[in-house]
Design a protein around this motif. Structure first.
Motif, PDB file in Angstrom:
ATOM      1  N   ALA A 119      -0.180   7.252   8.445  1.00  0.00           N
ATOM      2  CA  ALA A 119       0.461   8.083   7.432  1.00  0.00           C
ATOM      3  C   ALA A 119       1.860   7.577   7.108  1.00  0.00           C
ATOM      4  N   ALA A 120       2.586   7.146   8.147  1.00  0.00           N
ATOM      5  CA  ALA A 120       3.933   6.628   7.928  1.00  0.00           C
ATOM      6  C   ALA A 120       3.902   5.345   7.123  1.00  0.00           C
ATOM      7  N   GLU A 121       2.925   4.479   7.423  1.00  0.00           N
ATOM      8  CA  GLU A 121       2.808   3.204   6.696  1.00  0.00           C
ATOM      9  C   GLU A 121       2.522   3.441   5.220  1.00  0.00           C
ATOM     10  N   LEU A 122       1.705   4.457   4.933  1.00  0.00           N
ATOM     11  CA  LEU A 122       1.325   4.746   3.546  1.00  0.00           C
ATOM     12  C   LEU A 122       2.341   5.654   2.842  1.00  0.00           C
ATOM     13  N   GLY A 123       3.259   6.222   3.614  1.00  0.00           N
ATOM     14  CA  GLY A 123       4.198   7.166   3.023  1.00  0.00           C
ATOM     15  C   GLY A 123       3.546   8.490   2.684  1.00  0.00           C
ATOM     16  N   TYR A 124       2.487   8.847   3.446  1.00  0.00           N
ATOM     17  CA  TYR A 124       1.761  10.081   3.160  1.00  0.00           C
ATOM     18  C   TYR A 124       2.516  11.280   3.701  1.00  0.00           C
ATOM     19  N   SER A 125       2.629  12.334   2.897  1.00  0.00           N
ATOM     20  CA  SER A 125       3.254  13.585   3.318  1.00  0.00           C
ATOM     21  C   SER A 125       2.313  14.721   2.954  1.00  0.00           C
ATOM     22  N   PRO A 126       1.777  15.461   3.935  1.00  0.00           N
ATOM     23  CA  PRO A 126       0.851  16.550   3.618  1.00  0.00           C
ATOM     24  C   PRO A 126       1.519  17.611   2.763  1.00  0.00           C
ATOM     25  N   GLN A 127       0.781  18.164   1.859  1.00  0.00           N
ATOM     26  CA  GLN A 127       1.307  19.203   0.975  1.00  0.00           C
ATOM     27  C   GLN A 127       1.249  20.540   1.695  1.00  0.00           C
ATOM     28  N   MET A 128       2.400  20.974   2.218  1.00  0.00           N
ATOM     29  CA  MET A 128       2.438  22.149   3.065  1.00  0.00           C
ATOM     30  C   MET A 128       2.000  23.412   2.320  1.00  0.00           C
ATOM     31  N   MET A 129       2.330  23.521   1.048  1.00  0.00           N
ATOM     32  CA  MET A 129       1.954  24.728   0.324  1.00  0.00           C
ATOM     33  C   MET A 129       0.444  24.825   0.197  1.00  0.00           C
ATOM     34  N   GLY A 130      -0.185  23.712  -0.166  1.00  0.00           N
ATOM     35  CA  GLY A 130      -1.637  23.718  -0.278  1.00  0.00           C
ATOM     36  C   GLY A 130      -2.293  23.995   1.055  1.00  0.00           C
ATOM     37  N   ARG A 131      -1.761  23.404   2.095  1.00  0.00           N
ATOM     38  CA  ARG A 131      -2.289  23.628   3.437  1.00  0.00           C
ATOM     39  C   ARG A 131      -2.158  25.102   3.813  1.00  0.00           C
ATOM     40  N   SER A 132      -1.023  25.700   3.515  1.00  0.00           N
ATOM     41  CA  SER A 132      -0.806  27.098   3.849  1.00  0.00           C
ATOM     42  C   SER A 132      -1.771  27.998   3.097  1.00  0.00           C
ATOM     43  N   LEU A 133      -2.000  27.701   1.831  1.00  0.00           N
ATOM     44  CA  LEU A 133      -2.912  28.513   1.044  1.00  0.00           C
ATOM     45  C   LEU A 133      -4.337  28.405   1.558  1.00  0.00           C
ATOM     46  N   ARG A 134      -4.757  27.187   1.914  1.00  0.00           N
ATOM     47  CA  ARG A 134      -6.124  26.993   2.402  1.00  0.00           C
ATOM     48  C   ARG A 134      -6.344  27.704   3.721  1.00  0.00           C
ATOM     49  N   MET A 135      -5.367  27.615   4.609  1.00  0.00           N
ATOM     50  CA  MET A 135      -5.539  28.138   5.959  1.00  0.00           C
ATOM     51  C   MET A 135      -4.932  29.528   6.134  1.00  0.00           C
ATOM     52  N   LYS A 136      -4.344  30.063   5.068  1.00  0.00           N
ATOM     53  CA  LYS A 136      -3.722  31.383   5.092  1.00  0.00           C
ATOM     54  C   LYS A 136      -2.665  31.468   6.197  1.00  0.00           C
ATOM     55  N   MET A 170       0.809  -1.210   0.000  1.00  0.00           N
ATOM     56  CA  MET A 170       0.000   0.000   0.000  1.00  0.00           C
ATOM     57  C   MET A 170       0.844   1.263   0.000  1.00  0.00           C
ATOM     58  N   THR A 171       2.135   1.118   0.359  1.00  0.00           N
ATOM     59  CA  THR A 171       2.966   2.302   0.508  1.00  0.00           C
ATOM     60  C   THR A 171       3.134   3.026  -0.816  1.00  0.00           C
ATOM     61  N   SER A 172       2.865   4.343  -0.790  1.00  0.00           N
ATOM     62  CA  SER A 172       3.004   5.162  -1.985  1.00  0.00           C
ATOM     63  C   SER A 172       3.186   6.604  -1.579  1.00  0.00           C
ATOM     64  N   GLN A 173       4.050   7.289  -2.292  1.00  0.00           N
ATOM     65  CA  GLN A 173       4.244   8.695  -2.004  1.00  0.00           C
ATOM     66  C   GLN A 173       3.049   9.515  -2.450  1.00  0.00           C
ATOM     67  N   ARG A 174       2.123   8.904  -3.210  1.00  0.00           N
ATOM     68  CA  ARG A 174       0.940   9.607  -3.655  1.00  0.00           C
ATOM     69  C   ARG A 174      -0.284   9.235  -2.831  1.00  0.00           C
ATOM     70  N   ALA A 175      -0.061   8.664  -1.694  1.00  0.00           N
ATOM     71  CA  ALA A 175      -1.181   8.320  -0.817  1.00  0.00           C
ATOM     72  C   ALA A 175      -1.964   9.582  -0.487  1.00  0.00           C
ATOM     73  N   THR A 176      -3.265   9.424  -0.311  1.00  0.00           N
ATOM     74  CA  THR A 176      -4.129  10.564  -0.049  1.00  0.00           C
ATOM     75  C   THR A 176      -4.534  10.611   1.411  1.00  0.00           C
ATOM     76  N   LEU A 177      -5.071  11.748   1.812  1.00  0.00           N
ATOM     77  CA  LEU A 177      -5.559  11.901   3.172  1.00  0.00           C
ATOM     78  C   LEU A 177      -6.715  10.939   3.440  1.00  0.00           C
ATOM     79  N   ILE A 178      -7.514  10.681   2.411  1.00  0.00           N
ATOM     80  CA  ILE A 178      -8.638   9.746   2.567  1.00  0.00           C
ATOM     81  C   ILE A 178      -8.127   8.345   2.889  1.00  0.00           C
ATOM     82  N   GLN A 179      -7.063   7.931   2.210  1.00  0.00           N
ATOM     83  CA  GLN A 179      -6.498   6.608   2.480  1.00  0.00           C
ATOM     84  C   GLN A 179      -5.942   6.525   3.898  1.00  0.00           C
ATOM     85  N   VAL A 180      -5.320   7.601   4.375  1.00  0.00           N
ATOM     86  CA  VAL A 180      -4.807   7.624   5.738  1.00  0.00           C
ATOM     87  C   VAL A 180      -5.956   7.490   6.725  1.00  0.00           C
TER      88      VAL A 180
END
Length: 346
Positions: free
Chosen positions: A43-60, A1-11
């Motif tokens: 998240a570690a098992e799936l290799g999920y890494s939140p996209q900090m730029m997108g998060r910053s833009l959404r939350m200002k 299941m590990t993938s660098q493209r894992a999504t938040l939904i999968q986590v």
């Protein structure tokens, strides 16, 4: 299941919690420690890494907090930085280290630049401050916490310590161990620590209980080892049998100067420092020093910052960390006179 493209939904699915709870747990806000652990394991098992730029833009938000100091090479600030990171990282914040230099104008310019939006807040430990600095902090575009002098009366969150009282502890210790001619090695007097520590030495040696001689004061050009060596040589001309130094770096400079004159420490000369840095603890001889709780001050400042970032705290909170004397080899022969004051292994 590990993938660098894992999504938040999968986590969320792997952790067995809702999408909203997963997001809160990864951001370190509003989630229990157990949930944070479960979500981060998924998240570690799936290799999920939140996209900090997108998060910053959404939350200002940038999810970055600046830590601004005069000298990033000073080990005191390294200990503070470690403590800051330990508090802020679990809440999703990176710590960005910035140097103000020793100029008050450059420090003020840095505070004024906060309207550039590169950080969400700043924790600053200024060597020097005045009314212009205070005004700049009051008008800052993001929350600011000051480590140093209390600014609570200006509505500014701050953490400080009683370094004047710490100097008194060092003087009392040296008198108690039989030293009879004590000198003071300080840093620049126009700085917050220099002024407070000079005040502490003057008060301690003016006390009726002092009962010994003052060998004088020498002011170094900076709070560094090299400046300490130069100033210590001038102080040693007055033949002290003990030196109280305003920080550990100056104390190490004093020990170096003593060695250059063929003096032994602590036999011919006792030396105490201030800040209780790791460098002082591993130095030979190990350095008697006054702990000002650098790590604790960093943790408290970070906690104040989190309250400001969450907008759930009143401005103008003030926290004080008391001093504690750590006795080691530079002021007494610990092999002949063991002490329980040193708690470095506690």
């Amino acid at each position: 299941m590990t993938s660098q493209r894992a999504t938040l939904i999968q986590v969320a699915e792997l952790a067995g919690v809702s999408l909203a709870s997963t997001s809160r747990a990864l951001h370190g806000t509003g989630a229990s420690p157990a949930m944070v652990e479960r979500v981060r394991a998924a998240a570690a098992e799936l290799g999920y890494s939140p996209q900090m730029m997108g998060r910053s833009l959404r939350m200002k938000r940038t999810f970055q907090v600046a830590f601004a100091v005069a000298d990033i090479g000073n080990p005191v600030y390294t200990e503070m930085l470690t403590a800051l990171h330990g508090v802020l990282a679990p809440h999703g914040y990176r710590v960005v280290v910035m140097s103000t230099g020793d100029s008050l104008s450059s420090t003020i310019d840095l505070v004024r630049s906060l309207d550039g939006g590169f950080v969400d807040g700043m924790i600053i430990s200024p060597l020097r401050l005045d009314d212009t600095f205070v005004s700049a902090v009051e008008k800052a575009a993001v929350p600011v916490v000051v480590i140093g002098r209390s600014l609570a009366e200006h509505g500014i969150d701050s953490v400080s310590t009683d370094s004047a009282g710490g100097i008194a502890l060092a003087v009392e210790h040296l008198v108690a161990t039989g030293r009879r001619r004590i000198g003071f090695l300080n840093g620049p007097l126009d700085t917050t620590p220099g002024e407070a520590r000079q005040r502490g030495f003057d008060a301690a040696t003016a006390s009726p209980s002092f009962g010994t001689e003052v060998a004088g004061t020498q002011v170094a050009d900076d709070f560094t080892v090299a400046a300490g060596v130069a100033a210590a040589h001038r102080l040693l001309d007055s033949a002290p049998d003990a030196v109280v130094a305003a920080n550990d770096l100056l104390a190490i400079g004093a020990i170096r100067a003593a060695g250059e004159r063929g003096l032994t420490v602590p036999g011919d000369l006792a030396v105490t420092g201030m800040d209780d840095t790791e460098l002082g603890r591993v130095f030979q001889p190990s350095l008697t020093s006054v702990s000002l709780g650098s790590g604790r001050r960093g943790r408290l400042a970070a906690e104040l910052m989190l309250g400001l970032l969450d907008d759930d705290a009143e401005r103008g909170r003030y926290l004080l960390v008391g001093p504690e004397l750590m006795v080691r080899e530079s002021s007494v022969d610990t092999r002949r006179h063991p002490t329980t004051t040193d708690k470095e292994d506690a």
